[in-house]
Design a protein around this motif. Structure first.
Motif, short mmCIF file in Angstrom:
data_model
loop_
_atom_site.label_atom_id
_atom_site.label_comp_id
_atom_site.label_asym_id
_atom_site.label_seq_id
_atom_site.Cartn_x
_atom_site.Cartn_y
_atom_site.Cartn_z
N MET A 510 76.80 -49.83 -2.43
CA MET A 510 76.61 -50.95 -3.35
C MET A 510 77.37 -50.66 -4.63
O MET A 510 77.62 -49.51 -4.98
N GLY A 511 77.72 -51.73 -5.35
CA GLY A 511 78.32 -51.56 -6.67
C GLY A 511 77.25 -51.29 -7.71
O GLY A 511 76.06 -51.50 -7.48
N PRO A 512 77.63 -50.83 -8.92
CA PRO A 512 76.65 -50.41 -9.92
C PRO A 512 75.74 -51.53 -10.42
O PRO A 512 74.59 -51.28 -10.77
N ASP A 517 70.24 -54.07 -10.13
CA ASP A 517 69.30 -55.12 -9.70
C ASP A 517 68.28 -54.57 -8.71
O ASP A 517 67.10 -54.94 -8.75
N LEU A 518 68.73 -53.72 -7.81
CA LEU A 518 67.83 -53.16 -6.81
C LEU A 518 66.80 -52.23 -7.46
O LEU A 518 65.60 -52.29 -7.14
N PHE A 555 64.71 -59.03 -14.12
CA PHE A 555 64.79 -57.60 -13.85
C PHE A 555 65.49 -57.28 -12.52
O PHE A 555 65.40 -56.16 -12.04
N GLY A 556 66.14 -58.25 -11.93
CA GLY A 556 66.84 -57.98 -10.67
C GLY A 556 66.09 -58.53 -9.47
O GLY A 556 65.46 -59.58 -9.54
N LYS A 570 65.93 -62.91 1.16
CA LYS A 570 67.30 -62.43 1.31
C LYS A 570 67.54 -61.26 0.36
O LYS A 570 67.18 -61.32 -0.82
N ARG A 571 68.13 -60.19 0.88
CA ARG A 571 68.38 -59.00 0.06
C ARG A 571 69.66 -59.15 -0.76
O ARG A 571 69.75 -58.66 -1.87
#
Length: 694
Positions: A510-512, A517-518, A555-556, A570-571
């Motif tokens: 994943m990107g930063p 968000d995760l 907060f993501g 959906k992730r």
């Protein structure tokens, strides 16, 4: 001197027993012994040959002591062809594992019998290569193309029963593997069976190989070996067997010369080296039977789940009966996943949830624990209060561990009268899934406490890394720096979405900004507020657009909106249209004229920031070796495994060029782009990070 392949004659059956402990690796002596054994059986008039492994396994693969060295005769492809060309009936009797070259040897025999617990597979993709001794040509002929592609491109291990259904194994038999092999050979001789060379079987039916190739590249996030495996299997369908073997070897040699193969081999070895610490030589860990976990949120429940699955009893402390009940529910849900996947039985599930797990609201119930881990909110005052109470109730000799991600373990340890019993155990969420465990050594941590941390990590199936005390330890300290680099590029003209795409194209999971968000944007917000309260150097660049998102309650993933917007169920998200206006306003407020960034520049700056900070971490002794950094980033931060880790990537990219870039960028931001002394030293001496791994 032990003979690698023992020869025994039982009537008209020759029995070849591999005896190269511990895993009967296919070293030169074993390969030569197979060739000599088959020749002797033919010379002495045997009618069948049974091949099996002494000890716990059949051939479990190549001999890692030969990795990186020139191959010696006989080569494994020649051994496999010699077995297949024999006029005798050949039977492989498999127990334990037949992996890589081991399965290629088995596929070169006419028939295969296995005990139910046996597993087979071709995991070469995990080393950046493909099966090079006929595996990509023989497996599709017995299992079909789709099953072969699944096994070869994933490298997964297949159980004996599934292998039997696929046609890889002919017979699954309970009992002694040697007797099973001899009995099968006798049955074949009694039935007048003929030899059955896999290489002479018809070519398998083809599939859409271009689509399979594209899918393998996408799934591997740019890793070449799975896609090359597809092309090798394609050769099995389209070329005569001997030409298919030649194509397999061509593709094999191409991968052997690739940086990806070098990176994956590095990853393979450092995972095995990371827990070997001279300071632990001869140090026995303390006994571990029962542990305590304080805090039953996502992290605490994950730690408790991992401990239960490791066979430990767990006392889980929460502040209220309602919170304890909720914590139990989280743990039961985690264990329910293990039950669904077949990792535990229904009886085991019942034992773990009803007997091994004990929720409580009373600190006194932690008095019998051998080790207590706190997983409470990431605030120093809260953690200090926990350790004051622990000091009162924990039994003498109990290990007291904090799961802090950033905070000073020495400060926490000072709250007790036994700082030698305190260490950090930084799990990564979800703790029952993620393999990385940072073991943080405080100034007064006793050697046997450190050894106990590593013993716990091993028991839980973690990859454990020793870290020193600093803000963020190894992983989060480096993360803070390369994430800051990304924030600077956003201020200067890149978008979060271009940066995320450039880095996933590079191979990151994943990107930063998707990672933020995760994890939850509130976590970074809390860190920024803490650091601002402590005082930020006036030379450091700062921004507030992410704070604005948090102030609005975004907060993501957990709130449905952050840098991305997430639909229910959906992730993956889509870019949040509110973000770029906030960034543009920030640029205007700071008087920044945005410029364009290429994807290559994004990756180069991001990686240079990561490597430069990692060099500081090693230079300061927070990480003892560059390999500790590589393992941390590989297992905790989604770094592409086929690149070996940031230090290995830097060695392959070239340290002098990286240092030149850092010095050039210092002209625009001398505070952020300060070259690490260790990096400067290595370049001056013409050395690499690898030279420091010892």
């Amino acid at each position: 001197m032990t003979i690698a392949i023992d020869y025994e004659r039982i009537g008209d059956i020759a029995v070849l027993k591999a005896q190269n402990p511990p895993v009967n690796a296919l070293g030169q002596a074993v390969r030569q012994g197979l060739v000599d054994g088959i020749a002797r059986a033919e010379r002495e008039g045997a009618k069948a040959v049974v091949i099996y492994g002494d000890g716990r396994t059949y051939f479990a693969g190549a001999d890692i002591r030969e990795f990186g060295k020139p191959p010696t005769d006989p080569w494994l492809p020649d051994v496999c062809q010699r077995l297949e060309d024999s006029p005798l009936i050949t039977v492989s009797a498999i127990h334990g594992t037949a992996l890589g070259g081991g399965l290629e040897v088995a596929l070169s025999t006419d028939y295969r019998v296995a005990v139910p617990s046996a597993r087979v597979g071709l995991p070469e993709v995990h080393l950046g290569i493909l099966p090079g001794a006929g595996g990509t040509q023989r497996l599709p002929r017995v299992a079909g193309v789709e099953a072969a592609l699944d096994m070869i491109t994933s490298g997964r291990h297949v159980g004996a029963r599934e292998a039997e259904k696929l046609g890889v194994i002919d017979r699954v038999v309970d009992g002694d593997v040697r007797e099973a092999g001899i009995a099968y050979a006798r049955d074949l001789l009694d039935a007048g069976a003929d030899t059955r060379p896999v290489g002479r079987m018809p070519a398998p039916a083809p599939v859409d190989f271009d689509a399979a190739h594209a899918a393998a590249l996408a799934k591997g996030r740019g890793q070449l070996s799975p896609a090359q495996c597809v092309r090798a299997v394609q050769a099995a369908c389209e070329l005569p067997f001997d030409k298919g073997l030649e194509r397999e070897r061509e593709l094999f040699h191409e991968l052997m010369e690739s940086d990806q193969r070098e990176g994956l081999i590095h990853a393979f070895f450092i995972e095995r080296a990371v827990a070997k610490l001279p300071e632990l030589d001869g140090v026995e860990p303390r006994g571990l039977t029962a542990i305590g976990v304080i805090g039953g949120g996502t992290m605490g429940a994950g730690i408790a789940t991992s401990a239960l699955l490791a066979g430990l009893t767990v006392t889980l402390l929460e502040m209220t009966p309602e919170a304890a009940l909720a914590a139990r529910g989280r743990i039961e849900a985690n264990l329910g996943g293990a039950l669904k996947r077949g990792k535990i039985s229904q009886d085991q599930f019942a034992h773990l949830t009803e007997t091994a797990l004990r929720p409580t609201t009373d600190y006194g119930d932690l008095g019998d624990a051998d080790l207590v881990i706190e997983a409470v909110f990431e605030e120093m005052d809260i953690k200090k209060d926990v350790f004051r109470k622990l000091d009162e109730v924990a039994k003498p000799g109990a290990v007291l561990a904090t799961n802090t991600s950033y905070l000073n373990v020495d400060e926490i340890a000072a709250m007790t009268g036994r700082p030698e019993d305190v260490l950090g155990l930084h799990f990564f969420s979800p703790a029952h899934v993620m393999k990385l465990l940072e073991i943080v050594v405080a100034d007064k941590t006793a050697p046997d406490v450190l050894a106990t941390g590593f013993a716990l990590g091993k028991r839980m199936g973690k990859v454990s890394v020793r870290a020193g005390v600093c803000d963020g330890f190894i992983g989060n300290r480096i993360l803070a720096t390369y994430r800051t680099c990304a924030d600077h590029m956003v201020l200067d003209g890149a978008s979060p979405y271009q940066i995320d795409k450039a880095l996933t194209d590079f191979g990151f999971a994943m990107g930063p900004f998707a990672v933020a968000d995760l994890a939850g944007l509130d976590i970074g917000w809390a860190v920024r507020k803490r650091k601002r309260a402590e005082g930020i150097d006036p030379r450091a660049r700062d921004s507030a657009y992410a704070d604005t998102l948090c102030e609005a309650g975004h907060f993501g993933q957990k709130t449905g909106k952050g840098y991305y917007v997430y639909e229910a169920g959906k992730r993956a998200g889509v870019p949040n249209p509110e973000v770029m206006p906030l960034i543009e306003a920030e640029r205007a407020a700071q008087g920044i004229t945005p410029r364009d960034f290429t994807d290559a520049e994004i990756v180069r700056r991001y990686m240079a920031a990561m490597v430069n900070e990692a060099a500081r971490v090693v230079g300061e002794g927070i990480a003892r070796r560059p390999l500790d950094v590589d393992v941390t980033l590989l297992y905790g931060y989604g770094f592409p495994r086929y690149r070996g880790g940031p230090m290995k990537w830097a060695d392959m990219a070239g340290l002098p060029g990286l240092l030149d870039d850092i010095r050039n960028w210092a002209a625009e931001d001398a505070y952020f782009w300060q070259p690490a002394p260790l990096l400067e030293q290595l370049v001056a001496e013409g050395r690499k990070f690898e030279d420091l791994n010892g």
